[in-house]
Design a protein around this motif. Structure first.
Motif, PDB file in Angstrom:
ATOM      1  N   MET A   1       0.837  -1.200   0.000  1.00 18.97           N
ATOM      2  CA  MET A   1       0.000   0.000   0.000  1.00 18.97           C
ATOM      3  C   MET A   1       0.874   1.252   0.000  1.00 18.97           C
ATOM      4  O   MET A   1       1.949   1.272   0.591  1.00 18.97           O
ATOM      5  N   PHE A   2       0.429   2.303  -0.697  1.00 16.22           N
ATOM      6  CA  PHE A   2       1.100   3.578  -0.590  1.00 16.22           C
ATOM      7  C   PHE A   2       0.065   4.619  -0.173  1.00 16.22           C
ATOM      8  O   PHE A   2      -1.078   4.604  -0.616  1.00 16.22           O
ATOM      9  N   ASP A   3       0.460   5.467   0.736  1.00 14.80           N
ATOM     10  CA  ASP A   3      -0.419   6.535   1.217  1.00 14.80           C
ATOM     11  C   ASP A   3       0.339   7.846   1.096  1.00 14.80           C
ATOM     12  O   ASP A   3       1.505   7.948   1.512  1.00 14.80           O
ATOM     13  N   VAL A   4      -0.327   8.839   0.524  1.00 12.71           N
ATOM     14  CA  VAL A   4       0.305  10.113   0.226  1.00 12.71           C
ATOM     15  C   VAL A   4      -0.573  11.231   0.751  1.00 12.71           C
ATOM     16  O   VAL A   4      -1.799  11.195   0.617  1.00 12.71           O
ATOM     17  N   ASP A   5       0.053  12.230   1.324  1.00 14.48           N
ATOM     18  CA  ASP A   5      -0.647  13.437   1.775  1.00 14.48           C
ATOM     19  C   ASP A   5       0.008  14.624   1.083  1.00 14.48           C
ATOM     20  O   ASP A   5       1.191  14.905   1.316  1.00 14.48           O
ATOM     21  N   VAL A   6      -0.723  15.271   0.182  1.00 10.53           N
ATOM     22  CA  VAL A   6      -0.182  16.382  -0.589  1.00 10.53           C
ATOM     23  C   VAL A   6      -1.195  17.530  -0.616  1.00 10.53           C
ATOM     24  O   VAL A   6      -2.395  17.304  -0.452  1.00 10.53           O
ATOM     25  N   PRO A   7      -0.722  18.746  -0.820  1.00  8.37           N
ATOM     26  CA  PRO A   7      -1.679  19.854  -0.936  1.00  8.37           C
ATOM     27  C   PRO A   7      -2.622  19.734  -2.130  1.00  8.37           C
ATOM     28  O   PRO A   7      -3.797  20.060  -2.035  1.00  8.37           O
ATOM     29  N   VAL A   8      -2.094  19.260  -3.288  1.00  5.34           N
ATOM     30  CA  VAL A   8      -2.907  19.213  -4.504  1.00  5.34           C
ATOM     31  C   VAL A   8      -2.720  17.871  -5.197  1.00  5.34           C
ATOM     32  O   VAL A   8      -1.582  17.412  -5.377  1.00  5.34           O
ATOM     33  N   LEU A   9      -3.829  17.272  -5.606  1.00  7.00           N
ATOM     34  CA  LEU A   9      -3.826  16.091  -6.455  1.00  7.00           C
ATOM     35  C   LEU A   9      -4.281  16.504  -7.848  1.00  7.00           C
ATOM     36  O   LEU A   9      -5.347  17.109  -8.002  1.00  7.00           O
ATOM     37  N   VAL A  10      -3.465  16.218  -8.852  1.00  7.91           N
ATOM     38  CA  VAL A  10      -3.816  16.484 -10.246  1.00  7.91           C
ATOM     39  C   VAL A  10      -4.149  15.154 -10.897  1.00  7.91           C
ATOM     40  O   VAL A  10      -3.330  14.235 -10.885  1.00  7.91           O
ATOM     41  N   VAL A  11      -5.348  15.055 -11.461  1.00  5.51           N
ATOM     42  CA  VAL A  11      -5.766  13.822 -12.135  1.00  5.51           C
ATOM     43  C   VAL A  11      -5.777  14.083 -13.636  1.00  5.51           C
ATOM     44  O   VAL A  11      -6.567  14.887 -14.132  1.00  5.51           O
ATOM     45  N   GLN A 154     -14.929  14.033  -0.918  1.00  2.00           N
ATOM     46  CA  GLN A 154     -14.406  15.281  -0.371  1.00  2.00           C
ATOM     47  C   GLN A 154     -15.197  15.683   0.858  1.00  2.00           C
ATOM     48  O   GLN A 154     -16.367  15.322   1.022  1.00  2.00           O
ATOM     49  N   ASP A 155     -14.523  16.406   1.733  1.00  2.00           N
ATOM     50  CA  ASP A 155     -15.160  16.959   2.919  1.00  2.00           C
ATOM     51  C   ASP A 155     -14.729  18.407   3.050  1.00  2.00           C
ATOM     52  O   ASP A 155     -14.096  18.961   2.140  1.00  2.00           O
ATOM     53  N   GLU A 156     -15.032  19.033   4.161  1.00  2.00           N
ATOM     54  CA  GLU A 156     -14.756  20.462   4.288  1.00  2.00           C
ATOM     55  C   GLU A 156     -13.269  20.774   4.374  1.00  2.00           C
ATOM     56  O   GLU A 156     -12.859  21.924   4.184  1.00  2.00           O
ATOM     57  N   ASN A 157     -12.441  19.765   4.601  1.00  4.16           N
ATOM     58  CA  ASN A 157     -11.005  20.001   4.739  1.00  4.16           C
ATOM     59  C   ASN A 157     -10.163  19.491   3.580  1.00  4.16           C
ATOM     60  O   ASN A 157      -8.984  19.823   3.478  1.00  4.16           O
ATOM     61  N   GLY A 158     -10.749  18.679   2.702  1.00  9.03           N
ATOM     62  CA  GLY A 158      -9.934  18.171   1.627  1.00  9.03           C
ATOM     63  C   GLY A 158     -10.605  17.059   0.846  1.00  9.03           C
ATOM     64  O   GLY A 158     -11.812  16.822   0.951  1.00  9.03           O
ATOM     65  N   VAL A 159      -9.790  16.374   0.048  1.00  9.17           N
ATOM     66  CA  VAL A 159     -10.233  15.303  -0.836  1.00  9.17           C
ATOM     67  C   VAL A 159      -9.484  14.031  -0.462  1.00  9.17           C
ATOM     68  O   VAL A 159      -8.273  14.063  -0.214  1.00  9.17           O
ATOM     69  N   THR A 160     -10.206  12.915  -0.414  1.00  6.87           N
ATOM     70  CA  THR A 160      -9.591  11.612  -0.193  1.00  6.87           C
ATOM     71  C   THR A 160      -9.819  10.770  -1.438  1.00  6.87           C
ATOM     72  O   THR A 160     -10.967  10.586  -1.868  1.00  6.87           O
ATOM     73  N   SER A 167       0.441  -1.048 -12.877  1.00  5.23           N
ATOM     74  CA  SER A 167       1.531  -1.978 -13.193  1.00  5.23           C
ATOM     75  C   SER A 167       1.718  -3.030 -12.114  1.00  5.23           C
ATOM     76  O   SER A 167       2.195  -4.138 -12.391  1.00  5.23           O
ATOM     77  N   THR A 168       1.362  -2.688 -10.872  1.00  3.02           N
ATOM     78  CA  THR A 168       1.553  -3.626  -9.770  1.00  3.02           C
ATOM     79  C   THR A 168       0.248  -4.080  -9.133  1.00  3.02           C
ATOM     80  O   THR A 168       0.236  -5.070  -8.392  1.00  3.02           O
ATOM     81  N   GLY A 169      -0.829  -3.336  -9.379  1.00  4.05           N
ATOM     82  CA  GLY A 169      -2.086  -3.638  -8.710  1.00  4.05           C
ATOM     83  C   GLY A 169      -2.187  -3.058  -7.326  1.00  4.05           C
ATOM     84  O   GLY A 169      -3.210  -3.193  -6.644  1.00  4.05           O
ATOM     85  N   GLU A 170      -1.116  -2.408  -6.870  1.00  2.83           N
ATOM     86  CA  GLU A 170      -1.103  -1.828  -5.525  1.00  2.83           C
ATOM     87  C   GLU A 170      -2.050  -0.639  -5.460  1.00  2.83           C
ATOM     88  O   GLU A 170      -2.085   0.204  -6.355  1.00  2.83           O
ATOM     89  N   THR A 171      -2.824  -0.560  -4.393  1.00  2.00           N
ATOM     90  CA  THR A 171      -3.782   0.519  -4.195  1.00  2.00           C
ATOM     91  C   THR A 171      -3.396   1.327  -2.970  1.00  2.00           C
ATOM     92  O   THR A 171      -2.945   0.774  -1.956  1.00  2.00           O
ATOM     93  N   GLY A 172      -3.536   2.623  -3.074  1.00  4.87           N
ATOM     94  CA  GLY A 172      -3.207   3.491  -1.964  1.00  4.87           C
ATOM     95  C   GLY A 172      -4.191   4.630  -1.832  1.00  4.87           C
ATOM     96  O   GLY A 172      -5.089   4.807  -2.663  1.00  4.87           O
ATOM     97  N   THR A 173      -4.016   5.410  -0.784  1.00 12.05           N
ATOM     98  CA  THR A 173      -4.889   6.538  -0.497  1.00 12.05           C
ATOM     99  C   THR A 173      -4.111   7.841  -0.644  1.00 12.05           C
ATOM    100  O   THR A 173      -2.993   7.961  -0.136  1.00 12.05           O
ATOM    101  N   VAL A 174      -4.707   8.775  -1.342  1.00  8.87           N
ATOM    102  CA  VAL A 174      -4.131  10.103  -1.475  1.00  8.87           C
ATOM    103  C   VAL A 174      -5.054  11.080  -0.769  1.00  8.87           C
ATOM    104  O   VAL A 174      -6.258  11.146  -1.062  1.00  8.87           O
TER     105      VAL A 174
END
Length: 599
Positions: A1-11, A154-160, A167-174
């Protein structure tokens, strides 16, 4: 699993998303970009980069790399209409009209006077890898292709967001404070329930990307695009072809051929069938060619009803989609990202209130409506051009051919019809000489403080641009010199999210006020006095053009935003400069007006 906390997510990792990544890096915003594809686009569909986009690329250190591999102006200064590329019949390979285009030939003067950056042509399949290199260099590890957004909330503080590495099938949370949807309209806007208003495509466009040596037959070394109108008619009676590089002019090795299919029309899109179709359309039955890609899409003229939903911003094709005429799609998308990046930086950095982000929609949604409507108008006008040639829809083939024979005949009526066609074809300057549409747009409301002045006239044909340093408008280009250095007025702003206050030579009160405002609001603000006296230290006008467009006297000032749009202007000095500039920044940055101040 990978978990990332960033100010902005660009999709989205197309032109819009990659540009957003570059701009965010330059203004100091940490972010993560995820793109579902394994690599950048293999299609040359979008290709024209107008002057405003190239100015943005210049500001962010990309322009030189684009110019190095893009088409020189000399090889993209004409658009041509012909009956066919080759052939030996009496109506084959005949020129119908040529128009100067994109700042070349007869259009060179105003284009060169109004911008330090020529337009250029670089197909999407070559531009996107270049943008990706810049994005990855500025955000190491922050640009991830072959990663798909599975879902988000999304909530009042951000986006999850839940993201999967394909390539690996690994799922994470941003977890991000904000999300930029540059996904080409592939799902985020729909998931948010944002309607797309406008007209959906009523026909299919087939695009064929191929390699061939056409140097013996191409329309000339200065022609970028050729539109073909066939005297014979048939299922595919009108089509267009664009040089796709990597060499240019007659030396171009690659080409993109586009044709429309009417509703219900079908063609065999296998490689062999498409190759045969290309040879047939070009009237080169023995042509050696290699098909790279065949794609199809439905052109639309739609704009999202909203560009912001909570902490999610729609940009590029997710926010607006238009026909290819005038080349406004990718250019508008890059300008969306440019408008949004500095605002996100100001809010995330604590200098601005979240209300500043509402001005993204206030400014860019009307611009999108204008560009989509303009593109559709230019697209439909091609039908008018065809009609003036005698190529009306539904006309029997024999009558159509007779019309072309008369049009191209050495007779008084042939001369009259050609003269009439020249006048009608001249109206297509709305597409190929759209100088005012490309750089003359302005924001009537948003992160600006109006000065009460009237806007300049707009050319109804979109060609004549009137430079003015009026709030909401793009800062006019003017050449300035200091010692042996020569820069554009645009170069005074920089690429790190700072403002610039351009003053007259006798504006000491604004210089003092600027320092106080910068300290109070925590913004980067450079002060640049501009004079006319060669003996005066500092920047001076190279040719007097700044005085002509600035609208300020020796004691006046123009405040320029990080995106090179004018935020505010004072024609002269003020006895209350510090209070005025403080109020200007509070308004621009979205803070609540002080008691007694008019909002």
């Amino acid at each position: 699993m990978f978990d990332v906390d960033v100010p902005v997510l660009v999709v989205g990792g197309g032109g819009c998303g990659l540009a957003a990544s570059i701009f965010l890096s330059d203004v100091g915003v940490r972010h993560l970009l995820v793109e579902r594809r394994e690599s950048t686009s293999a299609l040359p569909r979008a290709h024209y980069l107008n002057q405003r986009t190239m100015e943005i690329f210049r500001q962010h250190g990309i322009a030189d790399d684009v110019y190095e591999i893009g088409a020189p102006l000399a090889n993209m200064s004409e658009v041509v209409w012909r009956t066919s590329l080759a052939g030996d019949g009496p109506l084959d390979a005949r020129d119908l009209y040529r128009i100067d285009a994109f700042g070349g030939r007869s259009t060179a003067g105003p284009y060169a006077a109004d911008s330090a950056c020529p337009s250029t042509n670089l197909p999407q399949h070559r531009l996107e890898p270049l943008l990706r290199l810049h994005a990855e260099d500025r955000a190491p590890g922050g640009v991830r292709f072959n990663h798909i957004l599975d879902e988000f909330t999304q909530d009042e503080n951000g986006v999850t967001a839940r993201v999967t590495d394909r390539s690996t099938g690994e799922t994470g949370t941003v977890r991000a404070r904000y999300l930029i949807a540059a996904d080409g309209g592939r799902g985020i806007g729909g998931a948010l329930g944002v309607p797309m208003d406008g007209d959906a495509g009523g026909f299919t466009i087939i695009s064929v990307h191929f390699s061939a040596d056409l140097s013996r037959w191409w329309s000339g070394d200065s022609a970028l695009m050729t539109n073909f109108v066939s005297p014979e008619g048939g299922l595919i009676s009108a089509y267009a072809m664009v040089a796709a590089g990597p060499s240019w002019g007659l030396a171009s090795e690659e080409w993109a051929l586009h044709f429309n299919l009417p509703p219900g029309g079908t063609v065999d899109l296998s490689t062999e069938a498409v190759a045969a179709r290309v040879r047939e359309l070009l009237k080169l039955p023995e042509l050696s060619l290699r098909i790279h890609h065949v794609s199809e899409y439905l052109p639309e003229a739609v704009v999202a009803r909203s560009f912001r939903v909570g902490r999610v911003f729609l940009a590029g094709d997710a926010a607006h989609r238009q026909p290819p005429a005038t080349g406004l799609g990718l250019n508008t998308a890059i300008q969306d990202a440019h408008n949004l990046a500095w605002k996100l930086a100001a809010v995330l950095g604590g200098q601005a209130d979240d209300a500043l982000l509402d001005t993204y929609e206030a400014e860019r949604l009307p611009a999108a409506h204008q560009n989509v409507a303009w593109a559709m108008s230019c697209f439909l006008n091609h039908g008018v051009l065809h009609a003036c040639l005698g190529a009306m829809p539904g006309l029997p083939a024999e009558a159509r051919a007779a019309n072309f024979r008369e049009l191209l005949s050495d007779t008084p009526m042939g001369e009259t019809r050609r003269a009439r066609a020249r006048e009608v074809f001249g109206t297509q300057r709305t597409e190929y000489q759209a100088h005012d549409i490309e750089i003359g747009f302005a924001y009537p409301t948003g992160a600006i403080v109006p000065d009460g002045s009237q806007p300049p006239p707009r050319d109804p044909m979109g060609t004549t641009y009137h430079p003015v340093a009026r709030p909401g408008h793009r800062l006019p280009h003017a050449w300035l010199t200091c010692d042996d250095v020569r820069v554009s007025s645009h170069d005074l702003v920089g690429n790190q999210g700072g403002f610039a206050l351009l003053t007259g030579p006798l504006a000491d009160e604004w210089t003092v006020a600027a320092k106080a405002a910068a300290d109070a609001h925590g913004v980067a603000l450079s002060v640049v006095p501009i004079g006319t006296d060669p003996a005066t230290a500092g920047w001076r006008q190279a040719d007097g053009s700044w005085s002509a467009v600035s609208g300020i006297g020796d004691g006046g000032a123009v405040l320029v935003r990080p995106d090179n749009h004018v935020a505010w202007r004072s024609p002269q000095g003020s006895d209350h400069a510090a209070e005025e500039l403080d109020a200007v920044f509070r308004r621009i940055l979205g803070h609540t007006p002080a008691p007694g101040e008019r909002s």
